[in-house]
Design a protein around this motif. Structure first.
Motif, PDB file in Angstrom:
ATOM      1  N   ASP A  49       1.229  -8.009  -2.572  1.00  0.00           N
ATOM      2  CA  ASP A  49       1.792  -7.107  -3.579  1.00  0.00           C
ATOM      3  C   ASP A  49       0.751  -6.665  -4.606  1.00  0.00           C
ATOM      4  O   ASP A  49       1.117  -6.097  -5.645  1.00  0.00           O
ATOM      5  CB  ASP A  49       2.953  -7.791  -4.311  1.00  0.00           C
ATOM      6  CG  ASP A  49       4.231  -7.813  -3.491  1.00  0.00           C
ATOM      7  OD1 ASP A  49       4.308  -7.041  -2.510  1.00  0.00           O
ATOM      8  OD2 ASP A  49       5.141  -8.587  -3.814  1.00  0.00           O
ATOM      9  N   TYR A  52       1.014  -3.126  -5.570  1.00  0.00           N
ATOM     10  CA  TYR A  52       2.277  -2.735  -6.202  1.00  0.00           C
ATOM     11  C   TYR A  52       2.046  -2.546  -7.699  1.00  0.00           C
ATOM     12  O   TYR A  52       2.464  -1.538  -8.293  1.00  0.00           O
ATOM     13  CB  TYR A  52       3.340  -3.805  -5.954  1.00  0.00           C
ATOM     14  CG  TYR A  52       4.541  -3.694  -6.874  1.00  0.00           C
ATOM     15  CD1 TYR A  52       5.545  -2.763  -6.633  1.00  0.00           C
ATOM     16  CD2 TYR A  52       4.656  -4.514  -7.995  1.00  0.00           C
ATOM     17  CE1 TYR A  52       6.641  -2.653  -7.477  1.00  0.00           C
ATOM     18  CE2 TYR A  52       5.745  -4.413  -8.848  1.00  0.00           C
ATOM     19  CZ  TYR A  52       6.730  -3.488  -8.582  1.00  0.00           C
ATOM     20  OH  TYR A  52       7.802  -3.384  -9.431  1.00  0.00           O
ATOM     21  N   GLN A  56       2.084   0.963  -9.794  1.00  0.00           N
ATOM     22  CA  GLN A  56       2.991   1.109 -10.926  1.00  0.00           C
ATOM     23  C   GLN A  56       2.247   1.564 -12.177  1.00  0.00           C
ATOM     24  O   GLN A  56       2.679   2.482 -12.884  1.00  0.00           O
ATOM     25  CB  GLN A  56       3.716  -0.219 -11.191  1.00  0.00           C
ATOM     26  CG  GLN A  56       4.771  -0.589 -10.171  1.00  0.00           C
ATOM     27  CD  GLN A  56       6.078   0.164 -10.396  1.00  0.00           C
ATOM     28  OE1 GLN A  56       6.103   1.387 -10.425  1.00  0.00           O
ATOM     29  NE2 GLN A  56       7.157  -0.565 -10.543  1.00  0.00           N
ATOM     30  N   GLN A 414       4.623  -3.991   4.254  1.00  0.00           N
ATOM     31  CA  GLN A 414       4.437  -4.310   2.831  1.00  0.00           C
ATOM     32  C   GLN A 414       2.971  -4.618   2.536  1.00  0.00           C
ATOM     33  O   GLN A 414       2.298  -5.298   3.290  1.00  0.00           O
ATOM     34  CB  GLN A 414       5.305  -5.506   2.449  1.00  0.00           C
ATOM     35  CG  GLN A 414       5.348  -5.773   0.952  1.00  0.00           C
ATOM     36  CD  GLN A 414       6.327  -6.879   0.597  1.00  0.00           C
ATOM     37  OE1 GLN A 414       6.944  -7.470   1.465  1.00  0.00           O
ATOM     38  NE2 GLN A 414       6.469  -7.155  -0.682  1.00  0.00           N
ATOM     39  N   TYR A 418       1.974  -0.042  -0.600  1.00  0.00           N
ATOM     40  CA  TYR A 418       1.556   0.028  -2.004  1.00  0.00           C
ATOM     41  C   TYR A 418       0.107   0.507  -2.118  1.00  0.00           C
ATOM     42  O   TYR A 418      -0.241   1.262  -3.032  1.00  0.00           O
ATOM     43  CB  TYR A 418       1.684  -1.341  -2.667  1.00  0.00           C
ATOM     44  CG  TYR A 418       3.092  -1.894  -2.669  1.00  0.00           C
ATOM     45  CD1 TYR A 418       4.177  -1.096  -3.017  1.00  0.00           C
ATOM     46  CD2 TYR A 418       3.336  -3.224  -2.329  1.00  0.00           C
ATOM     47  CE1 TYR A 418       5.460  -1.611  -3.022  1.00  0.00           C
ATOM     48  CE2 TYR A 418       4.618  -3.748  -2.340  1.00  0.00           C
ATOM     49  CZ  TYR A 418       5.677  -2.934  -2.688  1.00  0.00           C
ATOM     50  OH  TYR A 418       6.939  -3.438  -2.699  1.00  0.00           O
TER      51      TYR A 418
END
Length: 517
Positions: A49, A52, A56, A414, A418
């Motif tokens: 992640d 991610y 963001q 996944q 991202y």
């Protein structure tokens, strides 16, 4: 008072502060530098992640909003750091190292309260801030790390209320601030803080049970308001969040320590650490129980230790489904809290926290251990983002030549999705495309496609083989392939590398917009 006198008083204050707190300040700085140096040892992010958070922050910086609605202070810290550092990925690493370092003062304060000695506080830093479970949060679950940091500070006023009988307004203000930050950083740590807060309320009103309904009703009303007005604080709490518990429980009991080891296949030394933490909590509970039966006076910190042992029962609840990396796994990662608190308590009972030779030898051993743990866990969380970068460049060029770069939706596993969102602005996610995407060109990055399978079951549909065992196909062609392939053979492709599930209900409310919009 003259300005020279004021300056003199300020210098005296800071000199006194440094004399009393220099070990904590030094350890905080050392932990921050050490972890940042390791995180910055590669240009890419760590963990599945990792991008991610970068995507963001990038979305907020350049579009004024998060592409997936969020309210976590951790993300806002990352956005703020991105204005200081030009590289968003490095800015995120600074915040991760800072959050890890900020656990040091809280760990020291808890250890010093439990043991009554500075040495016990320093030892607590290494037990609570340097164990392998905390290390994982640095690489995989950064919002959890922020929630943990808030939770540690939340436990300080909890101790003061339970054990030091401090009931002044300032302590309760600290308690509420800690609860708010733990809840806003991550729902899991917020739930833990809320359980503790409810326990504190019951403890304070235990002799006036009729008045207990007032704070409980207020808490319930606050929860309802937050749940139904979640648009004000996106992703904080929503009624659909409770659907996450649908498959979380099982009728077959399991031992979380063993289940975690089977799931993760961690080195044996980490498995032993988990056993030690669990055994310490159980041993502390047994010691307090026997002392109570003997009608002996319990130490001042006993209520706080009992609370931590009750938390162990929550973190290792035996009827949780431990088959993936969701609720049971993330709860287990908090085992070090009750385990570490209990271990410091037991060492204090054995009068070892007052033995400086023992403390120094233990700290030396733990320093070596935490260095090994951080490097080992970091090495396991190094994703081949260099490969993703080469794939991204190739796909970006291909989609631009086809004139669909602004409208294409890419289904990728996944981590890769991202990375693409951050690096190129391609719209990508790791679920099946929903109905609103039917009119868009939808492609999929397939992993591990056997050419003979595609030739046999895809009816001569086009496939583009790429490096790293990846290939590019149209999503419609992939769905045809999955319908034609025999069930037994299909199972080879039904894995996290090849997304095959729709987004769950609790995520649909936060419809993710393109990072490029």
């Amino acid at each position: 008072m003259s300005i020279p006198a004021i300056n003199h008083n300020i210098r005296i204050f800071f000199a006194s502060f440094l004399r009393g707190h220099w070990p904590v300040i030094a350890l905080t700085g050392i932990f921050f530098v050490f972890r940042l140096l390791y995180l910055a040892s590669q240009p890419y992010a760590f963990g599945i992640d990792g991008y991610y958070y970068a995507a963001q922050a990038h979305s907020f910086r350049f579009h004024g909003r998060f592409f997936s609605p969020e309210s976590s202070p951790v993300l806002y810290l990352m956005v703020a750091a991105s204005y200081v550092f030009r590289d968003i990925v490095f800015a995120n690493k600074v915040i991760i190292a800072l959050l890890g370092a900020l656990t040091v003062p809280a760990s020291f304060a808890l250890g010093r309260r439990i043991s009554g000695t500075r040495a016990g506080g320093i030892l607590s830093v290494f037990v609570l801030s340097c164990n392998s479970q905390v290390m994982i949060l640095h690489f995989e679950f950064v919002k959890n790390l922020g929630g943990l940091c808030a939770l540690l500070y939340f436990l300080i006023p909890v101790y003061d209320i339970l054990c030091s009988y401090r009931r002044d307004a300032r302590v309760f203000v600290y308690l509420l601030i800690g609860l708010a930050f733990a809840f806003s950083c991550h729902k899991l740590t917020g739930a833990v803080a809320l359980i503790i807060f409810a326990g504190i309320v019951i403890f304070l009103f235990r002799r006036r049970m009729v008045f207990l309904f007032v704070p409980l009703i207020l808490l319930s009303l606050v929860a309802v308001v937050i749940t139904w007005t979640s648009s004000l604080l996106p992703n904080l709490l929503h009624r659909t969040d409770f659907s996450r518990f649908n498959d979380s429980f099982t009728a077959t009991p399991q031992w979380a320590v063993y289940s975690h080891q089977i799931l993760t296949q961690q080195p044996m030394v980490f498995f032993i650490e988990s056993i030690v933490m669990t055994a310490a909590a159980l041993a502390a509970g047994l010691w307090i129980f026997r002392r109570k039966l003997q009608s002996g006076a319990l130490p001042q910190s006993a209520p706080f230790v009992v609370l931590s042992i009750l938390l162990l029962a929550v973190f290792q609840f035996p009827f949780l489904n431990f088959s993936d990396y969701d609720l049971a796994y993330r709860l287990f990662l908090l085992t070090f809290l009750p385990g570490g608190i209990s271990l410091i308590f037991l060492l204090d009972r054995a009068r070892l926290c007052s033995g400086y030779l023992f403390i120094y030898l233990t700290i030396f051993a733990l320093t070596i251990y935490q260095t090994y743990a951080f490097y080992r866990i970091g090495a396991e969380r190094r994703i081949d983002y260099a490969l993703y970068s080469r794939l991204e460049n190739r796909l970006d060029d291909r989609f631009h030549r086809a004139g669909i770069a602004d409208t294409v939706l890419l289904i990728a596993h996944q981590g890769m999705d991202y990375f693409f969102c951050y690096s190129s602005g391609l719209d990508a996610f790791h679920f099946l495309a929903e109905d609103q995407h039917r009119s868009r060109p939808v492609y999929r990055l397939v992993f591990g496609m056997a050419p003979e399978d595609w030739a046999l079951y895809a009816s001569r549909r086009k496939i583009e083989y790429l490096e790293g065992s990846y290939s590019l196909v149209k999503e419609a062609d992939w769905q045809t392939f999955m319908k034609n392939i025999p069930t037994a053979r299909r199972q080879i492709y039904l894995n996290w590398h090849n997304p095959f599930e729709h987004r769950p209900d609790f995520m649909l409310r936060n419809y993710r917009k393109s990072a490029a919009e």
